[in-house]
Design a protein around this motif. Structure first.
Motif, PDB file in Angstrom:
ATOM      1  N   TYR A 141       1.084   0.507   6.006  1.00  0.00           N
ATOM      2  CA  TYR A 141       1.418   0.420   4.580  1.00  0.00           C
ATOM      3  C   TYR A 141       0.466  -0.520   3.853  1.00  0.00           C
ATOM      4  CZ  TYR A 141       4.008  -1.124   0.417  1.00  0.00           C
ATOM      5  OH  TYR A 141       4.378  -1.451  -0.861  1.00  0.00           O
ATOM      6  N   GLU A 143       0.289  -2.434   0.466  1.00  0.00           N
ATOM      7  CA  GLU A 143       1.005  -2.865  -0.742  1.00  0.00           C
ATOM      8  C   GLU A 143       0.091  -2.791  -1.959  1.00  0.00           C
ATOM      9  OE1 GLU A 143       3.611  -6.710  -2.345  1.00  0.00           O
ATOM     10  OE2 GLU A 143       2.484  -6.855  -0.462  1.00  0.00           O
ATOM     11  N   ALA A 148       1.343   4.746   2.219  1.00  0.00           N
ATOM     12  CA  ALA A 148       1.778   4.560   3.598  1.00  0.00           C
ATOM     13  C   ALA A 148       1.337   5.772   4.420  1.00  0.00           C
ATOM     14  CB  ALA A 148       3.291   4.378   3.683  1.00  0.00           C
ATOM     15  N   ILE A 180      11.214   3.039   5.313  1.00  0.00           N
ATOM     16  CA  ILE A 180      10.367   3.770   4.366  1.00  0.00           C
ATOM     17  C   ILE A 180      10.980   3.785   2.972  1.00  0.00           C
ATOM     18  CG2 ILE A 180       9.396   6.038   3.808  1.00  0.00           C
ATOM     19  CD1 ILE A 180       8.997   6.462   6.807  1.00  0.00           C
ATOM     20  N   LEU A 183      10.468   0.864   0.518  1.00  0.00           N
ATOM     21  CA  LEU A 183       9.183   0.669  -0.154  1.00  0.00           C
ATOM     22  C   LEU A 183       9.303   1.121  -1.607  1.00  0.00           C
ATOM     23  CD1 LEU A 183       6.816   2.104   2.630  1.00  0.00           C
ATOM     24  CD2 LEU A 183       7.371  -0.305   2.188  1.00  0.00           C
ATOM     25  N   THR A 187       5.251   4.683  -3.931  1.00  0.00           N
ATOM     26  CA  THR A 187       4.412   4.671  -2.733  1.00  0.00           C
ATOM     27  C   THR A 187       4.134   6.091  -2.261  1.00  0.00           C
ATOM     28  OG1 THR A 187       5.371   2.554  -2.048  1.00  0.00           O
ATOM     29  CG2 THR A 187       4.192   3.830  -0.372  1.00  0.00           C
TER      30      THR A 187
END
Length: 208
Positions: A141, A143, A148, A180, A183, A187
């Protein structure tokens, strides 16, 4: 820069280059087949690949690893549970598909680790452990870029397969919901076998 390259071995699989535009250094994620094609692309683009990253040990994600590692002299990074798959052609499914693919001598990573480029330490990926498809499944991942690389944990419109050796439905569901789906919604999710999607889109499919 993210560069998706579909490769064909026994199955089609999406491998990814995650490249720092400034230095042209980067990571190669899940090179499942067609090593010569991938090496030519690296040469043509002038990229310096520092590490090969594996989301899990199934052979359709690792089939080109040995040839590329030997050609470039770079490390292969996989989860601490990965030898269960990488060293066993039954567990990694290659034996069932008419071949025997094993990967030795990987470097291990674990949940929460940060994998950064030597050429630019600000260019990095966080390792998140997501068992369920396999016991060694991880995602990578960013940020900064809100992306991801999720391997076979989740696809556009469906979850990963949990019926292979080491798979577990409850673990897979927990990984998706607790790891997941926590997030940011925007994403982008890049998988091994589907078009891209996003956390927000897949959360809606789940009704969350």
């Amino acid at each position: 820069m993210i560069f998706e390259v579909p490769v064909k071995g026994y199955f089609y699989e999406n491998c990814y280059f995650y490249i720092d535009d400034e230095t042209k250094h980067g990571f190669l994620i899940d090179p499942g087949a067609e090593a010569k094609k991938l090496l030519k692309l690296i040469s043509d683009k002038g990229w310096n690949i520092e590490k090969i990253l594996l989301t899990h040990g199934h052979f359709d994600h690792t089939g080109a690893v040995n040839e590329i590692r030997d050609a470039l002299g770079i490390p292969v990074i996989a989860h601490t549970n990965s030898d269960q798959y990488l060293l066993d052609d039954y567990m990694n499914l290659s034996a069932q598909c008419g071949s025997s693919i094993t990967i030795e001598g990987v470097q291990y990573t674990k949940d929460g680790d940060i994998l950064a480029l030597e050429a630019n330490p600000d260019f990095k990926l966080k390792v998140i452990y997501t068992p369920g498809h396999t016991t060694d499944s991880i995602i990578f991942y960013s940020e900064k870029d809100l992306v991801a690389f999720v391997g076979d944990t989740i696809f556009k419109g469906c979850i990963g397969n949990y019926k292979y050796p080491g798979g577990n439905l409850k673990s897979l569901q927990d990984s998706i919901i607790d790891k997941i789906f926590t997030l940011p919604d925007e994403t982008m999710l890049l998988s091994g076998h589907s078009d891209k999607t996003s956390v927000g889109i897949e959360r809606q499919r789940y009704g969350l």
